[in-house]
Write a protein that holds these residues in place. Structure first.
Motif, PDB file in Angstrom:
ATOM      1  N   SER A  17       0.808  -1.216   0.000  1.00 55.85           N
ATOM      2  CA  SER A  17       0.000   0.000   0.000  1.00 55.85           C
ATOM      3  C   SER A  17       0.843   1.268   0.000  1.00 55.85           C
ATOM      4  O   SER A  17       0.530   2.241  -0.675  1.00 55.85           O
ATOM      5  CB  SER A  17      -0.932  -0.006   1.214  1.00 55.85           C
ATOM      6  N   HIS A  18       1.922   1.275   0.792  1.00 55.47           N
ATOM      7  CA  HIS A  18       2.749   2.470   0.913  1.00 55.47           C
ATOM      8  C   HIS A  18       4.149   2.266   0.361  1.00 55.47           C
ATOM      9  O   HIS A  18       5.070   3.014   0.691  1.00 55.47           O
ATOM     10  CB  HIS A  18       2.806   2.926   2.375  1.00 55.47           C
ATOM     11  N   GLY A  19       4.324   1.260  -0.497  1.00 55.68           N
ATOM     12  CA  GLY A  19       5.593   1.067  -1.176  1.00 55.68           C
ATOM     13  C   GLY A  19       5.666   1.940  -2.416  1.00 55.68           C
ATOM     14  O   GLY A  19       4.852   2.842  -2.626  1.00 55.68           O
ATOM     15  N   ALA A  20       6.636   1.645  -3.281  1.00 52.49           N
ATOM     16  CA  ALA A  20       6.817   2.459  -4.486  1.00 52.49           C
ATOM     17  C   ALA A  20       5.657   2.304  -5.464  1.00 52.49           C
ATOM     18  O   ALA A  20       5.313   3.226  -6.202  1.00 52.49           O
ATOM     19  CB  ALA A  20       8.127   2.083  -5.170  1.00 52.49           C
ATOM     20  N   GLY A  21       5.069   1.129  -5.471  1.00 53.50           N
ATOM     21  CA  GLY A  21       3.964   0.893  -6.389  1.00 53.50           C
ATOM     22  C   GLY A  21       3.391  -0.493  -6.195  1.00 53.50           C
ATOM     23  O   GLY A  21       3.841  -1.268  -5.353  1.00 53.50           O
ATOM     24  N   VAL A  22       2.355  -0.796  -6.970  1.00 50.37           N
ATOM     25  CA  VAL A  22       1.721  -2.113  -6.966  1.00 50.37           C
ATOM     26  C   VAL A  22       1.525  -2.541  -8.416  1.00 50.37           C
ATOM     27  O   VAL A  22       1.503  -1.706  -9.330  1.00 50.37           O
ATOM     28  CB  VAL A  22       0.365  -2.089  -6.235  1.00 50.37           C
TER      29      VAL A  22
END
Length: 365
Positions: free
Chosen positions: A18-23
Motif C-alpha cells: 500500500s505504501h511502497g513504491a507501487g503495486v
C-alpha cells in the motif's frame, strides 16, 4: 511470501504494498494477438480508484497504469504482461501510532503471528490497494471473454439493510454506489451519511451476472467452476460470504421448488425454465447466466474508540487516524467482476483439452 499467484493456464502474480513504491501484476498465459492498450486497463482501474466520492477514502491517486512488457504495436505477444501502478500519495506517518498495536478487524495480529514482522503502513500486502493488480489483470481477462461473447456485469445489490428492488443496468454508472436502482442508491447514501456522522462504517452485498458462458465449462470434482469462483471471490480481503444462484435460500426450499426444469427452445438448444442453480450444475456451467454474490464486511478502520492490545502485552484503547473508506462495497464491485473474469478465462483454457475432437479440430483445421 507464498500465495500471491492465482490461476493455472491464465496465471497472475500480484506484487507491491500500500505504501511502497507501487503495486502491480504479472500475467502469464495470455494468448498472442489480443488488442490491448493501457486505456483498456485504465477503464477498470478508474472504477476502483480512491477519491471519487464522499464514500471513498480521500487519498488522491491517479492509479495510472503502465504496460512494461508483453504488448507490441497494440497486440499481446504471448509473453508475460507486466503492469505497474506507482503510488504517489502515501502518508505513512498516519499509521505510526498503530505500529506496535493491532487494529480490530484487520490482519495486523495474524500477519504478525505468521511472520513476526509486518508492514503497518496501510496494511502492506493486506491493504485493499493490492487489488489494483487483480483489477488490471481482470481487465485483460474480460477483454478475452468479450471476444468469445461472454460479458460480466457486477453491481452493488445492498448496503446495510437497504437492497435494490429493480435492476436498471443503465443506472449503475449514474451513482457513486454502483447500484442499479436510483431509489435504493439515494436511501443507501443517506444511511452512509449517518454512519459517517457516527464515525462508523457499513457492509453490503455485491452481485455479478455472467452472460454468454457456454455449457460444460468447469470440472466435476475438486476444480468445480463454482468452487474456483468461491476461492477467487473469498481471496478478496473484505469478503466474508459467497453464494451461487439461490445460495443459502436453497436450504429453505423443497426439491420440487429448487430444481430447474429443462426444455428445448425453438432452435433445439437445451434451456432452463428457472435458474435457481445460478448457471452451474455439478461444478460445470449449464449455459444459463451465472449469478454470484459476495458479502462484504464493514470497513474495519473506523474513527470510534476501540479496545485492542499492543505488542507489549497491554490492553489499550485505540482511535484510528488516516484516510479510510466508510464503505468498501462500491470500490470492490470491479474487484469481484475482475476475479470472476480471471476464473472464467482459466476454465475456458483448461476445457480446450477436455475432448480429443477439440484438439483434432484445432490442429487439423
Amino acid at each position: 511470501m507464498a500465495g500471491s499467484t492465482f490461476g493455472k493456464q491464465f496465471k497472475i502474480t500480484t506484487w507491491g504494498e500500500s505504501h511502497g513504491a507501487g503495486v502491480g501484476v504479472v500475467i502469464d498465459g495470455c494468448p498472442a494477438g489480443l488488442s490491448l492498450s493501457s486505456e483498456d486497463i485504465q477503464l477498470y482501474l478508474n472504477r476502483r480508484k480512491p477519491g471519487q466520492s464522499r464514500f471513498t477514502t480521500p487519498r488522491k491517486e491517479d492509479d495510472a497504469v503502465e504496460i512494461l512488457s508483453g504488448v507490441f504495436e497494440g497486440k499481446t505477444t504471448g509473453t508475460p504482461i507486466s503492469l505497474v501502478v506507482y503510488n504517489c500519495n502515501q502518508k505513512s506517518k498516519d499509521y505510526s501510532e498503530i505500529a506496535a498495536c493491532y487494529r480490530p478487524g484487520h490482519a495486523d495480529y495474524t500477519f504478525d503471528a505468521k511472520y513476526g514482522f509486518r508492514d503497518y503502513r496501510g496494511g502492506g500486502r493486506s491493504s485493499g490497494r493490492e487489488t489494483i493488480g487483480r483489477v488490471a489483470a481482470g481487465a485483460v481477462a474480460a477483454k478475452i471473454l468479450k471476444e468469445l461473447g461472454i460479458n460480466l456485469t457486477a453491481y452493488t445489490k445492498s448496503i446495510g439493510d437497504i437492497s435494490i428492488s429493480t435492476l436498471d443496468l443503465a443506472e449503475i454508472a449514474n451513482n457513486a454506489l454502483y447500484m442499479p436502482d436510483a431509489d435504493a442508491a439515494a436511501k443507501a447514501s443517506a444511511y452512509l451519511d449517518t454512519c459517517m456522522q457516527e464515525h462508523d462504517s457499513s457492509g453490503g452485498v455485491i452481485e455479478c451476472i455472467i452472460d454468454g458462458m457456454p455449457a460444460g465449462i468447469g470440472e466435476p470434482v475438486f476444480d468445480k467452476l463454482d468452487a474456483d469462483l468461491a476461492k477467487a471471490i473469498f481471496s478478496i480481503g473484505a469478503v466474508k460470504g459467497f453464494e451461487i444462484g439461490d445460495g443459502f435460500l436453497t436450504s429453505f426450499a423443497k426439491g420440487s421448488e429448487n430444481n430447474d426444469a429443462f426444455f428445448y427452445d425453438e432452435n433445439g438448444n437445451v434451456c432452463k425454465k428457472t435458474n435457481h442453480a445460478g448457471g452451474i450444475l455439478g461444478g460445470m456451467s449449464d449455459g444459463a447466466p451465472i449469478v454470484l454474490r459476495a458479502a462484504v464486511k464493514p470497513t474495519p478502520s473506523i474513527f470510534k474508540a476501540q479496545q485492542t492490545v499492543n505488542r507489549s502485552g497491554e490492553n489499550i484503547t485505540l482511535e484510528i487516524k488516516g484516510r479510510h473508506d466508510p464503505v468498501i462495497v462500491p470500490r470492490a464491485v470491479v474487484v469481484v467482476e475482475s476475479m470472476a473474469a480471471l476464473v472464467l478465462v482459466d476454465a475456458l483454457m483448461e476445457n480446450m483439452s477436455s475432448r480429443l475432437e477439440h484438439m483434432i479440430e484445432f490442429y487439423n483445421s
